[in-house]
Design a protein around this motif. Structure first.
Motif, PDB file in Angstrom:
ATOM      1  N   SER A 277       0.823  -1.221   0.000  1.00 28.27           N
ATOM      2  CA  SER A 277       0.000   0.000   0.000  1.00 28.27           C
ATOM      3  C   SER A 277       0.856   1.270   0.000  1.00 28.27           C
ATOM      4  O   SER A 277       0.433   2.298  -0.511  1.00 28.27           O
ATOM      5  N   LEU A 278       2.073   1.202   0.549  1.00 30.48           N
ATOM      6  CA  LEU A 278       2.871   2.433   0.650  1.00 30.48           C
ATOM      7  C   LEU A 278       3.882   2.598  -0.491  1.00 30.48           C
ATOM      8  O   LEU A 278       4.261   3.717  -0.816  1.00 30.48           O
ATOM      9  N   THR A 279       4.298   1.498  -1.106  1.00 32.52           N
ATOM     10  CA  THR A 279       5.266   1.592  -2.210  1.00 32.52           C
ATOM     11  C   THR A 279       4.658   1.022  -3.502  1.00 32.52           C
ATOM     12  O   THR A 279       4.588   1.706  -4.529  1.00 32.52           O
ATOM     13  N   GLY A 280       4.194  -0.210  -3.427  1.00 30.21           N
ATOM     14  CA  GLY A 280       3.673  -0.890  -4.620  1.00 30.21           C
ATOM     15  C   GLY A 280       2.468  -0.187  -5.233  1.00 30.21           C
ATOM     16  O   GLY A 280       2.277  -0.195  -6.451  1.00 30.21           O
ATOM     17  N   TYR A 281       1.662   0.435  -4.396  1.00 28.13           N
ATOM     18  CA  TYR A 281       0.445   1.091  -4.904  1.00 28.13           C
ATOM     19  C   TYR A 281       0.794   2.214  -5.895  1.00 28.13           C
ATOM     20  O   TYR A 281       0.062   2.449  -6.858  1.00 28.13           O
ATOM     21  N   VAL A 282       1.924   2.876  -5.674  1.00 23.10           N
ATOM     22  CA  VAL A 282       2.336   3.961  -6.582  1.00 23.10           C
ATOM     23  C   VAL A 282       2.714   3.365  -7.945  1.00 23.10           C
ATOM     24  O   VAL A 282       2.358   3.908  -8.995  1.00 23.10           O
ATOM     25  N   VAL A 283       3.404   2.233  -7.918  1.00 19.01           N
ATOM     26  CA  VAL A 283       3.782   1.551  -9.156  1.00 19.01           C
ATOM     27  C   VAL A 283       2.513   1.136  -9.912  1.00 19.01           C
ATOM     28  O   VAL A 283       2.377   1.361 -11.124  1.00 19.01           O
ATOM     29  N   LYS A 284       1.559   0.589  -9.154  1.00 18.14           N
ATOM     30  CA  LYS A 284       0.300   0.127  -9.760  1.00 18.14           C
ATOM     31  C   LYS A 284      -0.461   1.305 -10.394  1.00 18.14           C
ATOM     32  O   LYS A 284      -0.886   1.233 -11.547  1.00 18.14           O
ATOM     33  N   LEU A 285      -0.591   2.396  -9.643  1.00 13.94           N
ATOM     34  CA  LEU A 285      -1.297   3.565 -10.169  1.00 13.94           C
ATOM     35  C   LEU A 285      -0.571   4.136 -11.381  1.00 13.94           C
ATOM     36  O   LEU A 285      -1.199   4.534 -12.365  1.00 13.94           O
ATOM     37  N   GLY A 286       0.768   4.179 -11.303  1.00  8.87           N
ATOM     38  CA  GLY A 286       1.575   4.701 -12.418  1.00  8.87           C
ATOM     39  C   GLY A 286       1.275   3.911 -13.691  1.00  8.87           C
ATOM     40  O   GLY A 286       1.080   4.488 -14.765  1.00  8.87           O
ATOM     41  N   LYS A 287       1.203   2.590 -13.567  1.00 10.45           N
ATOM     42  CA  LYS A 287       0.931   1.742 -14.746  1.00 10.45           C
ATOM     43  C   LYS A 287      -0.465   2.054 -15.288  1.00 10.45           C
ATOM     44  O   LYS A 287      -0.661   2.193 -16.492  1.00 10.45           O
ATOM     45  N   GLN A 288      -1.439   2.165 -14.354  1.00 11.49           N
ATOM     46  CA  GLN A 288      -2.823   2.440 -14.787  1.00 11.49           C
ATOM     47  C   GLN A 288      -2.915   3.768 -15.524  1.00 11.49           C
ATOM     48  O   GLN A 288      -3.679   3.923 -16.464  1.00 11.49           O
ATOM     49  N   LEU A 289      -2.128   4.745 -15.046  1.00 10.98           N
ATOM     50  CA  LEU A 289      -2.261   6.113 -15.568  1.00 10.98           C
ATOM     51  C   LEU A 289      -1.188   6.466 -16.595  1.00 10.98           C
ATOM     52  O   LEU A 289      -1.095   7.607 -17.036  1.00 10.98           O
ATOM     53  N   ASN A 290      -0.378   5.454 -16.956  1.00 14.20           N
ATOM     54  CA  ASN A 290       0.701   5.682 -17.929  1.00 14.20           C
ATOM     55  C   ASN A 290       1.723   6.714 -17.465  1.00 14.20           C
ATOM     56  O   ASN A 290       2.187   7.534 -18.256  1.00 14.20           O
ATOM     57  N   VAL A 291       2.030   6.686 -16.187  1.00 13.47           N
ATOM     58  CA  VAL A 291       3.041   7.600 -15.637  1.00 13.47           C
ATOM     59  C   VAL A 291       4.241   6.740 -15.213  1.00 13.47           C
ATOM     60  O   VAL A 291       4.086   5.844 -14.379  1.00 13.47           O
ATOM     61  N   PRO A 292       5.425   6.976 -15.776  1.00 14.65           N
ATOM     62  CA  PRO A 292       6.583   6.144 -15.394  1.00 14.65           C
ATOM     63  C   PRO A 292       6.978   6.360 -13.924  1.00 14.65           C
ATOM     64  O   PRO A 292       6.986   7.494 -13.439  1.00 14.65           O
ATOM     65  N   THR A 293       7.294   5.255 -13.250  1.00 17.82           N
ATOM     66  CA  THR A 293       7.726   5.339 -11.842  1.00 17.82           C
ATOM     67  C   THR A 293       8.964   4.450 -11.638  1.00 17.82           C
ATOM     68  O   THR A 293       8.940   3.536 -10.801  1.00 17.82           O
ATOM     69  N   PRO A 294      10.055   4.690 -12.390  1.00 12.48           N
ATOM     70  CA  PRO A 294      11.206   3.773 -12.329  1.00 12.48           C
ATOM     71  C   PRO A 294      11.841   3.653 -10.948  1.00 12.48           C
ATOM     72  O   PRO A 294      12.258   2.564 -10.555  1.00 12.48           O
ATOM     73  N   THR A 295      11.921   4.762 -10.208  1.00 10.33           N
ATOM     74  CA  THR A 295      12.569   4.680  -8.889  1.00 10.33           C
ATOM     75  C   THR A 295      11.684   3.872  -7.939  1.00 10.33           C
ATOM     76  O   THR A 295      12.160   3.015  -7.196  1.00 10.33           O
TER      77      THR A 295
END
Ligand SMILES: NC(=O)C1=CN([C@@H]2O[C@H](COP(=O)(O)OP(=O)(O)OC[C@H]3O[C@@H](n4cnc5c(N)ncnc54)[C@H](OP(=O)(O)O)[C@@H]3O)[C@@H](O)[C@H]2O)C=CC1
Ligand SMILES: CC(C)(CO)C(=O)C(=O)O
Length: 306
Positions: A277-295
């Protein structure tokens, strides 16, 4: 009679629930119930819940402390204070406490508690909330608070105004530094910007918040995470004030050097951690919204393998 149950008597539920239980112990108008389990439940039943803060120590005795929600019955307000990974299981188990009129207020870190609770109880009024505090269940029946941050924010976009105001009064009368936010989405995202980045970094580097501030390489990573998360939030329609990065650094600097995130504490103890919920959720949302989150992706992978 207003019945309030706090589910999950750990650092957060113990502190805020403790203030409520202390204030309303002999009240004819408000009853406070704790839903706790295991040794913690036993210790609180035997000697009350002891809360140690830098300024005071007190013992709180709820109307009832119990693991079986059926023994509490339906409540007016249910405050959820479990960890994120326990949310579905605990709220499902709490069904005997929930009538169609029960309001549910999650205080967990994270963005999606509202929709996860709504998925189980679609008809109920579900509010949103977050807290700033450094608090730990240091032993069964004992909550230890460090630092002098202890505020609670809550609100709702579609909740009943009179019920929100009444809860604010109940919280404030108990000595809780509570704010009824008029833009709870923004408030929750601001907490998330702070805690997602800090929890991820303190866990990744195995260091305190002071330790993050002390090293340039750690701060570079903080800036990358903040930038990625802000872009994800922007794509969701959430904008942060221009000074938000500085505000976060100031908030970090105000905490004692050794302060760390509750997620890092869980890693240190080898316990389950809120990394999804604190780290992975950002990766998940980034994928859904087409926003890169490499770090975020790199750190999430590293933390999942920890
Ligand atoms: N601690 C802090 O300083 C802060 C924490 N937060 C956030 O608040 C939330 C709560 O954190 P925190 O208080 O630290 O967590 P804790 O782990 O200290 O407390 C959660 C408690 O919930 C209990 N619990 C879980 N499921 C049930 C259940 N079904 N029935 C009864 N009890 C249950 C756990 O019991 P058991 O141990 O048996 O699993 C535990 O005692 C998290 O989302 C965290 O990120 C936010 C700001 C600050
Ligand atoms: C970093 C801290 C203590 C700030 O409130 C926090 O929110 C947490 O540990 O979850």
């Amino acid at each position: 009679m207003m019945k309030i149950a706090i589910a999950g008597i750990g650092g957060v539920g113990g502190y805020f629930g403790g203030l409520l239980a202390r204030h309303y112990q002999n009240s004819d108008e408000v009853e406070i119930y704790f839903i706790a389990r295991g040794e913690n439940e036993t210790a609180i039943r035997q000697q009350g819940l002891k809360i140690e803060t830098p300024g005071s120590t007190f013992t709180a005795t709820p109307k009832l402390v119990i693991s079986d929600p059926a023994q509490v019955g339906e409540v007016d307000l249910l405050i959820c204070c479990t960890k994120s990974y326990d949310l579905e299981q605990s709220i499902t188990q709490l069904k005997p406490c929930i009538s169609k009129d029960t309001i549910i207020l999650p205080l967990l870190n994270g963005i999606d508690s509202y929709e996860r609770i709504k998925a189980v109880y679609p008809e109920n009024e579900v509010w949103e909330g977050c807290v700033y505090i450094v608090s730990r269940l240091t032993e069964p029946g004992l909550v230890t608070v460090t630092g002098d941050v202890n505020s609670l924010f809550f609100g709702s976009t579609d909740g009943t105004e009179a019920r929100l105001e009444s809860a604010l009064q109940i919280f404030t009368d108990a000595g809780i530094k509570a704010t009824l936010s008029q833009n709870i989405q923004q408030t929750i995202w601001e907490k998330y910007l702070f805690i997602s980045t800090i929890a991820t970094l303190t866990s990744y580097f195995n260091t305190s918040i002071g330790g993050i501030l002390a090293k340039t390489e750690n701060m570079d990573l903080l800036h990358s995470l903040l930038s990625e998360l802000k872009q994800v939030a922007n794509a969701k329609g959430i904008m942060f004030p221009e000074n938000s990065t500085n505000a976060i650094k100031e908030r970090m600097a105000k905490l004692p050097y050794e302060t760390t995130s509750s997620m890092h504490t869980d890693y240190q103890k080898g316990k389950n951690a809120e990394v999804d919920s604190l780290t992975g959720y950002v990766v998940k949302l980034g994928k859904q919204l087409n926003v890169p989150t490499p770090t975020y992706e790199k750190l999430y992978t590293a933390l999942k393998n920890k």
